[in-house]
Design a protein around this motif. Sequence first.
Motif, short mmCIF file in Angstrom:
data_model
loop_
_atom_site.label_atom_id
_atom_site.label_comp_id
_atom_site.label_asym_id
_atom_site.label_seq_id
_atom_site.Cartn_x
_atom_site.Cartn_y
_atom_site.Cartn_z
N ARG A 110 -58.84 -49.57 18.98
CA ARG A 110 -59.17 -50.45 17.85
C ARG A 110 -57.97 -51.32 17.47
O ARG A 110 -58.09 -52.50 17.14
N GLU A 111 -56.79 -50.70 17.51
CA GLU A 111 -55.59 -51.47 17.20
C GLU A 111 -55.38 -52.58 18.23
O GLU A 111 -54.96 -53.70 17.89
N LEU A 112 -55.66 -52.26 19.49
CA LEU A 112 -55.53 -53.27 20.53
C LEU A 112 -56.50 -54.43 20.29
O LEU A 112 -56.14 -55.61 20.41
N LEU A 113 -57.74 -54.11 19.95
CA LEU A 113 -58.73 -55.15 19.68
C LEU A 113 -58.31 -56.01 18.49
O LEU A 113 -58.51 -57.24 18.47
N SER A 114 -57.73 -55.34 17.46
CA SER A 114 -57.27 -56.09 16.29
C SER A 114 -56.17 -57.07 16.66
O SER A 114 -56.17 -58.23 16.23
N LEU A 115 -55.23 -56.58 17.50
CA LEU A 115 -54.15 -57.46 17.93
C LEU A 115 -54.67 -58.60 18.81
O LEU A 115 -54.18 -59.74 18.74
N GLN A 116 -55.64 -58.30 19.63
CA GLN A 116 -56.23 -59.34 20.46
C GLN A 116 -56.93 -60.41 19.60
O GLN A 116 -56.87 -61.61 19.90
N ALA A 117 -57.57 -59.95 18.51
CA ALA A 117 -58.22 -60.91 17.60
C ALA A 117 -57.19 -61.79 16.91
O ALA A 117 -57.39 -63.00 16.74
N GLU A 118 -56.08 -61.16 16.50
CA GLU A 118 -55.02 -61.93 15.86
C GLU A 118 -54.43 -62.95 16.82
O GLU A 118 -54.13 -64.09 16.45
N GLU A 123 -53.61 -68.71 18.94
CA GLU A 123 -53.28 -69.15 20.29
C GLU A 123 -53.16 -70.68 20.38
O GLU A 123 -52.76 -71.23 21.41
N SER A 124 -53.54 -71.43 19.27
CA SER A 124 -53.41 -72.89 19.28
C SER A 124 -51.95 -73.34 19.19
O SER A 124 -51.62 -74.45 19.55
N THR A 125 -51.09 -72.47 18.69
CA THR A 125 -49.67 -72.80 18.60
C THR A 125 -48.92 -72.07 19.69
O THR A 125 -49.20 -70.90 20.00
N GLY A 126 -47.92 -72.76 20.27
CA GLY A 126 -47.21 -72.20 21.42
C GLY A 126 -46.45 -70.92 21.10
O GLY A 126 -46.63 -69.89 21.76
N GLN A 127 -45.57 -70.95 20.06
CA GLN A 127 -44.75 -69.78 19.75
C GLN A 127 -45.61 -68.62 19.25
O GLN A 127 -45.42 -67.47 19.65
N ALA A 128 -46.54 -68.95 18.37
CA ALA A 128 -47.42 -67.91 17.83
C ALA A 128 -48.26 -67.30 18.95
O ALA A 128 -48.49 -66.09 18.99
N LYS A 129 -48.69 -68.16 19.87
CA LYS A 129 -49.48 -67.66 20.98
C LYS A 129 -48.66 -66.71 21.87
O LYS A 129 -49.14 -65.65 22.29
N ALA A 130 -47.43 -67.11 22.13
CA ALA A 130 -46.57 -66.26 22.96
C ALA A 130 -46.31 -64.92 22.28
O ALA A 130 -46.35 -63.86 22.92
N ILE A 133 -49.44 -62.80 22.40
CA ILE A 133 -49.66 -62.25 23.74
C ILE A 133 -48.71 -61.07 23.98
O ILE A 133 -49.10 -60.04 24.55
N ALA A 134 -47.47 -61.27 23.55
CA ALA A 134 -46.49 -60.20 23.73
C ALA A 134 -46.89 -58.94 22.96
O ALA A 134 -46.81 -57.81 23.47
N ARG A 135 -47.34 -59.15 21.70
CA ARG A 135 -47.76 -57.99 20.90
C ARG A 135 -48.99 -57.32 21.51
O ARG A 135 -49.12 -56.10 21.54
N ALA A 136 -49.92 -58.16 21.96
CA ALA A 136 -51.14 -57.60 22.56
C ALA A 136 -50.81 -56.81 23.83
O ALA A 136 -51.38 -55.74 24.08
N GLU A 137 -49.90 -57.36 24.63
CA GLU A 137 -49.52 -56.66 25.84
C GLU A 137 -48.82 -55.33 25.53
O GLU A 137 -49.08 -54.30 26.17
N ALA A 138 -47.95 -55.39 24.52
CA ALA A 138 -47.26 -54.16 24.13
C ALA A 138 -48.25 -53.13 23.60
O ALA A 138 -48.15 -51.92 23.90
N ALA A 139 -49.21 -53.63 22.81
CA ALA A 139 -50.21 -52.70 22.28
C ALA A 139 -51.07 -52.13 23.40
O ALA A 139 -51.44 -50.95 23.38
N ARG A 140 -51.38 -52.98 24.39
CA ARG A 140 -52.18 -52.50 25.52
C ARG A 140 -51.43 -51.40 26.29
O ARG A 140 -52.00 -50.34 26.62
N ILE A 141 -50.16 -51.67 26.53
CA ILE A 141 -49.36 -50.67 27.25
C ILE A 141 -49.26 -49.38 26.45
O ILE A 141 -49.38 -48.28 26.99
N GLU A 142 -49.07 -49.54 25.14
CA GLU A 142 -48.95 -48.35 24.29
C GLU A 142 -50.25 -47.56 24.26
O GLU A 142 -50.25 -46.32 24.32
N SER A 143 -51.37 -48.28 24.13
CA SER A 143 -52.67 -47.58 24.08
C SER A 143 -52.97 -46.90 25.40
O SER A 143 -53.47 -45.77 25.43
#
Length: 217
Positions: A110-118, A123-130, A133-143
């Motif tokens: 669920r946390e991963l899905l939440s981060l993916q939604a965020e 994702e329209s902004t470059g830095q925010a998107k990066a 993505i980094a947080r989502a990837e970290a969350a995916r690895i953690e989950s």
Amino acid sequence: VTFDDFHKNSAKIIQVAVFGTDQESKRPKEEIKFVSNNLVVTSVDIRAVEPVDQRTRDSLQKSVTLAIEITTQSQEAAARREAERIEQEARGKLERQRIMDEAEAEKARRELLSLQAESSAVESTGQAKAEAIARAEAARIESEAAVQGARLRAEAQKIETESELERMNAARTADIRFAIENNNLEVEKAEKMAKIETDKFNQMVTALGKETIQAMA
């Protein structure tokens, strides 16, 4: 005298047979004296009682064997019930651990899905998107690590439970084998002691002589 009465009152019956009964008090005498050799017998020790009748001896042996079998079966049943109880507890513990691990994995998902939604929202902004993505990837690895850890813990718990069950079964088998062997040794010992006492009594009768035995009777 029946065998049951003799078995219950053997000491008194043998004492009366050896020492005789006082004519006045009607009580068993406490000693017997042989005038021919001044031998005085003051006590009688009973080491073993064995029926003369073969059928009675066989019935008694069957009763002893049946008692040993009942004791062994009772011990085996008790050990089996204890092993079943431990197995049920272990399975219950393993099932609770599995449920807890699945709950943790679901929480991580669920946390991963939440981060993916965020991350999708920014994702329209470059830095925010990066960063998303980094947080989502970290969350995916953690989950994934959490799910893998839960799976490994469940497997370790299963192995530990199965090892404990095997140990309990081996111990139960060893206890039952020991009880059977010990009971067989007790029966063999009792038979040998009965034979020794019979031989000893026959030797004593031979040593005393027929005249002495008739005087005792």
